[in-house]
Design an enzyme around this catalytic site. Structure first.
Site, PDB file in Angstrom:
ATOM      1  N   PHE A 193       3.046   1.755  -9.676  1.00 56.66           N
ATOM      2  CA  PHE A 193       3.078   2.454  -8.390  1.00 56.66           C
ATOM      3  C   PHE A 193       3.534   1.483  -7.304  1.00 56.66           C
ATOM      4  O   PHE A 193       3.311   0.272  -7.379  1.00 56.66           O
ATOM      5  CB  PHE A 193       1.691   2.984  -8.035  1.00 56.66           C
ATOM      6  CG  PHE A 193       1.297   4.251  -8.748  1.00 56.66           C
ATOM      7  CD1 PHE A 193       2.106   4.825  -9.713  1.00 56.66           C
ATOM      8  CD2 PHE A 193       0.089   4.872  -8.452  1.00 56.66           C
ATOM      9  CE1 PHE A 193       1.740   5.991 -10.364  1.00 56.66           C
ATOM     10  CE2 PHE A 193      -0.290   6.043  -9.097  1.00 56.66           C
ATOM     11  CZ  PHE A 193       0.526   6.602 -10.047  1.00 56.66           C
ATOM     12  N   CYS A 214       0.372  -1.253 -11.756  1.00 54.05           N
ATOM     13  CA  CYS A 214       0.494  -1.376 -13.210  1.00 54.05           C
ATOM     14  C   CYS A 214       1.367  -2.553 -13.651  1.00 54.05           C
ATOM     15  O   CYS A 214       1.423  -2.863 -14.841  1.00 54.05           O
ATOM     16  CB  CYS A 214       1.033  -0.079 -13.797  1.00 54.05           C
ATOM     17  SG  CYS A 214       0.132   1.378 -13.218  1.00 54.05           S
ATOM     18  N   GLU A 267      12.124   5.574 -18.520  1.00 47.85           N
ATOM     19  CA  GLU A 267      12.254   4.272 -19.179  1.00 47.85           C
ATOM     20  C   GLU A 267      13.276   4.328 -20.308  1.00 47.85           C
ATOM     21  O   GLU A 267      14.067   3.387 -20.483  1.00 47.85           O
ATOM     22  CB  GLU A 267      10.904   3.794 -19.712  1.00 47.85           C
ATOM     23  CG  GLU A 267      10.968   2.377 -20.283  1.00 47.85           C
ATOM     24  CD  GLU A 267       9.617   1.787 -20.629  1.00 47.85           C
ATOM     25  OE1 GLU A 267       9.559   0.571 -20.888  1.00 47.85           O
ATOM     26  OE2 GLU A 267       8.615   2.534 -20.639  1.00 47.85           O
ATOM     27  N   HIS A 301       6.829  -0.018 -21.306  1.00 46.88           N
ATOM     28  CA  HIS A 301       5.742   0.348 -20.383  1.00 46.88           C
ATOM     29  C   HIS A 301       5.082   1.635 -20.883  1.00 46.88           C
ATOM     30  O   HIS A 301       3.860   1.715 -20.977  1.00 46.88           O
ATOM     31  CB  HIS A 301       6.283   0.534 -18.967  1.00 46.88           C
ATOM     32  CG  HIS A 301       5.236   0.878 -17.965  1.00 46.88           C
ATOM     33  ND1 HIS A 301       4.182   0.031 -17.682  1.00 46.88           N
ATOM     34  CD2 HIS A 301       5.056   1.976 -17.186  1.00 46.88           C
ATOM     35  CE1 HIS A 301       3.406   0.595 -16.764  1.00 46.88           C
ATOM     36  NE2 HIS A 301       3.909   1.767 -16.450  1.00 46.88           N
ATOM     37  N   LYS A 322       0.417   1.126 -25.453  1.00 46.44           N
ATOM     38  CA  LYS A 322      -0.501   2.090 -24.836  1.00 46.44           C
ATOM     39  C   LYS A 322      -0.793   3.289 -25.740  1.00 46.44           C
ATOM     40  O   LYS A 322      -1.765   4.008 -25.502  1.00 46.44           O
ATOM     41  CB  LYS A 322       0.043   2.547 -23.487  1.00 46.44           C
ATOM     42  CG  LYS A 322       0.101   1.441 -22.447  1.00 46.44           C
ATOM     43  CD  LYS A 322       0.650   1.948 -21.129  1.00 46.44           C
ATOM     44  CE  LYS A 322       0.853   0.826 -20.135  1.00 46.44           C
ATOM     45  NZ  LYS A 322       1.973  -0.075 -20.500  1.00 46.44           N
ATOM     46  N   HIS A 367      -3.879   3.056 -21.001  1.00 50.13           N
ATOM     47  CA  HIS A 367      -3.259   2.309 -19.904  1.00 50.13           C
ATOM     48  C   HIS A 367      -4.330   1.552 -19.129  1.00 50.13           C
ATOM     49  O   HIS A 367      -5.137   2.147 -18.421  1.00 50.13           O
ATOM     50  CB  HIS A 367      -2.523   3.295 -18.991  1.00 50.13           C
ATOM     51  CG  HIS A 367      -1.658   2.645 -17.963  1.00 50.13           C
ATOM     52  ND1 HIS A 367      -1.482   1.281 -17.882  1.00 50.13           N
ATOM     53  CD2 HIS A 367      -0.914   3.181 -16.951  1.00 50.13           C
ATOM     54  CE1 HIS A 367      -0.661   1.014 -16.878  1.00 50.13           C
ATOM     55  NE2 HIS A 367      -0.316   2.137 -16.298  1.00 50.13           N
TER      56      HIS A 367
END
Length: 406
Positions: free
Chosen positions: A393, A158, A308, A297, A329, A334
């Site tokens: 990830f 990502c 976050e 994010h 998002k 996403h």
């Protein structure tokens, strides 16, 4: 030496082209709908952010379409729009024009369809490998526009798009290119991909009948992210050369930070996120107090948004509550490797227009998410410095700093 953004191209579930995208974003328009590209009735998550009104035949020949995957189609259109926005790059020698593209999954639509054909003992299409390979989008952008310089592909889940933009910054600073076409592209609204994320309990499953409310970063009751697709491309140049050729300038790409948690393959880590943001701020040569806007994010997962938020509070302390944060998002889901490229365009437009787009579906925030996420309505904040976060990830954390020219 300053690096500047002189062109932008975007293909997203809320619009094709920067103007259409930004108008939808500041008006809080959702691009989440029931999945239409395949029969998703067997999945627990049946909504996605799919690009509407996209037809590669309008800008690609039949030969190009046969040899390319959908993620490359999206990248090629975004690159075309970015080139047009920048007024072309004829002022530069082709060997001095570089490409840096991020994609977490590459040509996964081709992989899925070709694998299925193989298992059914049907012929596999001859371009299966070049369509599937992750660097095909970057390669085809170079072929289409005659770009003969460095050609890179970054695949860090990502954070791919953010790292690709960061690598572009490094190329320009090192003098290895005069301009870089940088960004990300992804097209994985697909049966196997969505099923795989479902098994990880990463996707939302509670809003199949109310798709516009499915992506809910920082909101109480959020239950996972919405799979999306898209592409975002930036044209990056050195300021002096951009001014010499009379280019319009949107913003400066001022800093880049990248860290690895080295902790867990899928779980977010607060310390790694703090370190990435801090590194980007230091790289930009600014202070933490200068950051006025964060494009988070913020995927809408229960744990991710809390981590976050904690990372932002840990780094910025009491000032965290004064920073205008927004979650792109919430509008479009996403898009994995494309998400930070799209988020970067949203960050740049916030600096360029003074308007911070809203985080929609934030009627009641999670008690542990207690910052200013620009809930539901755009705000005129006139930020001069923006930070775009991307956490993927593999423990890959990337942050990018953009600033206004003055």
């Amino acid at each position: 030496m300053r690096i500047v953004v002189t062109g932008m191209g975007i293909v997203s579930p809320i619009g094709i082209g920067t103007d259409q995208f930004w108008t939808a974003a500041i008006n809080g328009v959702s691009g989440i709908r029931p999945v239409t590209s395949f029969d998703a009735s067997s999945l627990r998550s049946q909504v996605a952010g799919e690009v509407q009104g996209f037809d590669p035949k309008t800008f690609l020949s039949a030969k190009y379409i046969e040899q390319t995957d959908r993620f490359t189609h999206l990248a090629l259109l975004a690159a075309k729009l970015a080139f047009e926005d920048a007024g072309g790059l004829d002022a530069y020698s082709p060997p001095r024009l570089a490409v840096s593209i991020g994609s977490g999954m590459g040509g996964f639509a081709t992989f899925e369809s070709s694998a299925l054909r193989k298992f059914r003992n049907q012929p596999v299409p001859p371009f299966t490998v070049p369509r599937t390979m992750a660097n095909s989008a970057a390669a085809w952008i170079a072929i289409k526009h005659g770009l003969k310089g460095v050609n890179l592909t970054c695949s860090t889940a990502c954070s791919s798009g953010a790292n690709a933009i960061g690598m572009a910054l490094d190329l320009l600073r090192a003098g290895r290119a005069d301009a870089v076409i940088a960004g990300g592209a992804e097209a994985c609204v697909l049966p196997l991909t969505m099923n795989g994320f479902e098994i990880l309990h990463a996707l939302t499953t509670g809003f199949n009948t109310d798709p516009a409310r499915a992506s809910r970063p920082f909101a109480k009751g959020r239950d996972g992210f919405v799979m999306s697709e898209g592409a975002g491309i930036l044209i990056l140049e050195k300021e002096e050369q951009a001014m010499r050729r009379g280019a319009k300038i949107y913003a400066c790409l001022a800093g880049y930070g990248q860290t690895c948690d080295a902790a867990h393959i899928v779980m977010p880590d607060q310390s790694g996120q703090v370190a990435a943001m801090e590194a980007a701020i230091q790289d930009a040569g600014i202070t933490k107090d200068s950051v006025e806007h964060i494009n988070a994010h913020a995927t809408s997962t229960p744990l991710g948004d809390i981590v976050e938020t904690r990372a932002i509070k840990s780094l910025f302390g009491d000032r965290a509550k004064d920073i205008a944060i927004s979650a792109t998002k919430s509008l479009l889901g996403h898009s994995i490797g494309a998400s930070a490229a799209i988020g970067s365009i949203a960050t740049i437009m916030a600096l360029h227009t003074g308007t911070v787009h809203p985080t929609i579906n934030l009627d009641e925030a999670d008690p542990e998410c207690d910052l200013d996420y620009t809930p539901n309505r755009a705000q005129q904040k006139n930020p001069r410095t923006g930070l775009c976060n991307a956490f993927g990830f593999g423990g890959n954390n990337a942050s990018i700093v953009f600033t206004t020219l003055d």
